[in-house]
Design a protein around this motif. Structure first.
Motif, mmCIF file in Angstrom:
data_model
loop_
_atom_site.group_PDB
_atom_site.id
_atom_site.type_symbol
_atom_site.label_atom_id
_atom_site.label_comp_id
_atom_site.label_asym_id
_atom_site.label_seq_id
_atom_site.Cartn_x
_atom_site.Cartn_y
_atom_site.Cartn_z
ATOM 1 N N GLY A 1 1.207 2.660 -9.014
ATOM 2 C CA GLY A 1 1.259 2.992 -10.428
ATOM 3 C C GLY A 1 1.135 4.472 -10.717
ATOM 4 O O GLY A 1 0.631 5.255 -9.896
ATOM 5 N N ILE A 2 1.610 4.859 -11.890
ATOM 6 C CA ILE A 2 1.482 6.229 -12.372
ATOM 7 C C ILE A 2 0.069 6.425 -12.913
ATOM 8 O O ILE A 2 -0.423 5.617 -13.689
ATOM 9 C CB ILE A 2 2.527 6.517 -13.465
ATOM 10 N N ALA B 1 1.437 9.793 -9.119
ATOM 11 C CA ALA B 1 1.425 8.354 -8.879
ATOM 12 C C ALA B 1 0.676 8.052 -7.594
ATOM 13 O O ALA B 1 0.585 8.903 -6.692
ATOM 14 C CB ALA B 1 2.850 7.801 -8.798
ATOM 15 N N THR C 1 3.051 3.225 -4.538
ATOM 16 C CA THR C 1 4.027 2.848 -5.561
ATOM 17 C C THR C 1 5.421 2.817 -4.963
ATOM 18 O O THR C 1 5.824 3.720 -4.234
ATOM 19 C CB THR C 1 4.008 3.872 -6.718
ATOM 20 N N ASP D 1 9.643 1.221 -8.864
ATOM 21 C CA ASP D 1 8.646 1.118 -9.933
ATOM 22 C C ASP D 1 8.363 2.475 -10.553
ATOM 23 O O ASP D 1 8.140 2.585 -11.765
ATOM 24 C CB ASP D 1 7.366 0.484 -9.390
ATOM 25 N N LEU D 2 8.362 3.529 -9.736
ATOM 26 C CA LEU D 2 8.201 4.871 -10.289
ATOM 27 C C LEU D 2 9.359 5.196 -11.222
ATOM 28 O O LEU D 2 9.158 5.702 -12.337
ATOM 29 C CB LEU D 2 8.134 5.904 -9.176
ATOM 30 N N GLY E 1 8.951 3.350 -14.452
ATOM 31 C CA GLY E 1 7.867 3.924 -15.238
ATOM 32 C C GLY E 1 8.250 5.254 -15.853
ATOM 33 O O GLY E 1 7.934 5.540 -17.015
ATOM 34 N N ARG F 1 10.472 4.743 -18.883
ATOM 35 C CA ARG F 1 9.714 4.390 -20.093
ATOM 36 C C ARG F 1 9.064 5.630 -20.725
ATOM 37 O O ARG F 1 8.863 5.680 -21.942
ATOM 38 C CB ARG F 1 8.642 3.349 -19.749
#
Length: 434
Positions: free
Chosen positions: A68-69, A81, A85, A89-90, A93, A96
């Motif tokens: 996760g970030i 991050a 990860t 997924d990076l 993220g 977003r």
């Protein structure tokens, strides 16, 4: 006791201790226990390296809970991050957050730690390799000490550990330089061998990213050219879902996988099959956010060897590879991939201090790759090639030291950060020495 196997199936281990740490304290404890016991620790993410670079001997540390970030600094243009990860997924993220990496490779299943540690790279751009976009990191060294490395704090560690081969410590966090989310316009079309090589320098100069795939036993290449198309995301013109499914899911994965598996049993059919596939290639143009253009899903399991040769020697090396392959009588069903990268300042990057052309050779997982790769590797050696750390090669420490001006500096830092070789394994002993 647990077992481990990498994605390609070429590397495996049995009877190991599997540890899934929740955070840095558990990583520290694992490293300290191993050091006292005289054991080794290896971190393995998704296992996408073809070499044994992540193969565990005693303890296997799996970072699946360290994802996760954890920090965003818009003023500095950075994102931090956790090292476990996945790239996919990076990327999601960052999207977003309205942000993006500058460049990336064409697969996004790797963990951040694995991707930078092996020198994962893309093609073209201001910084092709992921490691060249790293501005800070944290790692647990071989004594169990947490080390933070930035441009001002332990800068020598940052400089060398960006491509650290897993030999300097367990990466905990990685900070990347990022930029506002942008679009790429992709143009994909087939070209003849002569036309593609004659226009290669022009294509590279006129586009932000260029990738080519030569189909052995043919005179055809598929070319992929990407240009930046601004930050107005409403202007995106992605492929229709049906076309994306047809080209990238059905044809590039399901059909290609079935075809190459079948051709293992009928090698004489490979040249005509390649010629047919090359003739069926059609052009397409689309635009989308960067990571959707850069990356693609790869479900067909294969073997791969990749070398970086100096840019000035790249096309001569490719021509020689074709000549050697055609003289060998081997039948190869997978295309040869051609990419470019600018020089960078990461000491163990394959593009360190030299503009590079990358040549990647693939076979189906059930094909005996040994002779093909040996023939191609001989050509790569003749052209001063540097092997990708996470892909198959036979180079050893003495030969590699001659290819990297700061190889000795890396070994000295390894002595400092991991004096007891807690992070060693057979692969690292081969490429770095004991």
């Amino acid at each position: 006791m647990a077992s481990w196997r990498n994605w390609s199936g070429l590397e495996s281990a049995e009877g190991i201790d599997r540890v899934t740490p929740h955070g840095v304290d558990e990583v520290v404890s694992c490293v300290r226990r191993a050091r006292v016991a005289g054991h080794t620790v290896k971190v393995a993410g998704t296992g996408h390296s073809f070499t044994g670079i992540a193969r565990p001997e005693h303890a296997l540390l799996v970072p699946e809970l360290m994802r996760g970030i954890v920090a965003v600094d818009r003023d500095a243009g950075t994102v931090t991050a956790l090292a476990g990860t996945r790239l996919a997924d990076l990327n999601a993220g960052l999207e977003r957050l309205g942000l993006s990496l500058h460049n990336m490779g064409d697969i996004a299943e790797q963990t951040l730690a694995g991707a930078i540690s092996t020198g994962t790279h893309g093609t073209g751009g201001r910084a092709a390799g992921l490691a060249a976009q790293v501005v800070a990191l944290e790692l647990v060294d071989g004594t169990g000490r947490l080390v933070r490395a930035t441009a001002t704090e332990n800068p020598d560690v940052l400089e060398l550990a960006r491509v650290g081969l897993g030999a300097l410590g367990v990466l905990v966090t990685i900070t990347f330089a990022v930029e506002p989310l942008f679009l790429l316009r992709a143009t994909e079309e087939p070209m003849t061998w002569d036309a593609a090589l004659a226009s290669f320098d022009e294509l590279v100069a006129d586009n932000d990213h260029v990738d080519m795939y030569w189909f052995p036993h043919t005179d055809r290449l598929l070319t992929k050219r990407n240009r930046r198309a601004g930050t107005d995301l409403s202007a995106a013109e992605p492929l229709p879902r049906w076309r994306s499914w047809l080209d990238d899911d059905l044809l590039s994965n399901s059909v290609f996988g079935a075809q190459t598996a079948a051709l293992n049993h009928a090698p004489r059919a490979i040249p005509p099959a390649n010629r047919l596939a090359a003739r069926l290639l059609g052009p397409r143009t689309y635009s989308d956010v960067a990571h959707r253009v850069f990356t693609s899903e790869r479900r067909v399991v294969f073997r791969e060897m990749e070398y970086a040769v100096p840019r000035a020697a790249g096309l001569d090396a490719l021509r020689e590879c074709r000549r050697v392959l055609e003289a060998s009588g081997l039948a190869i069903s997978f295309p040869v991939e051609i990419r470019v990268a600018p020089a960078d300042d990461v000491p163990l990057s394959t593009a360190y201090r030299r503009d590079s052309v990358y040549l990647a050779f693939h076979t189906h997982r059930r094909t005996d790759h040994a002779l093909y790769f040996a023939l191609m590797e001989a050509v790569m050696k003749d052209h001063d090639g540097r092997p990708h750390w996470g892909k198959l090669h036979t180079r050893q420490a003495d030969g590699l030291a001659a290819l990297y001006p700061r190889f000795g500096d890396f070994l000295a830092l390894r002595d400092r950060l991991d004096p007891d070789r807690v992070f060693a394994n057979a692969y690292l002993r081969r490429v770095l020495g004991s």
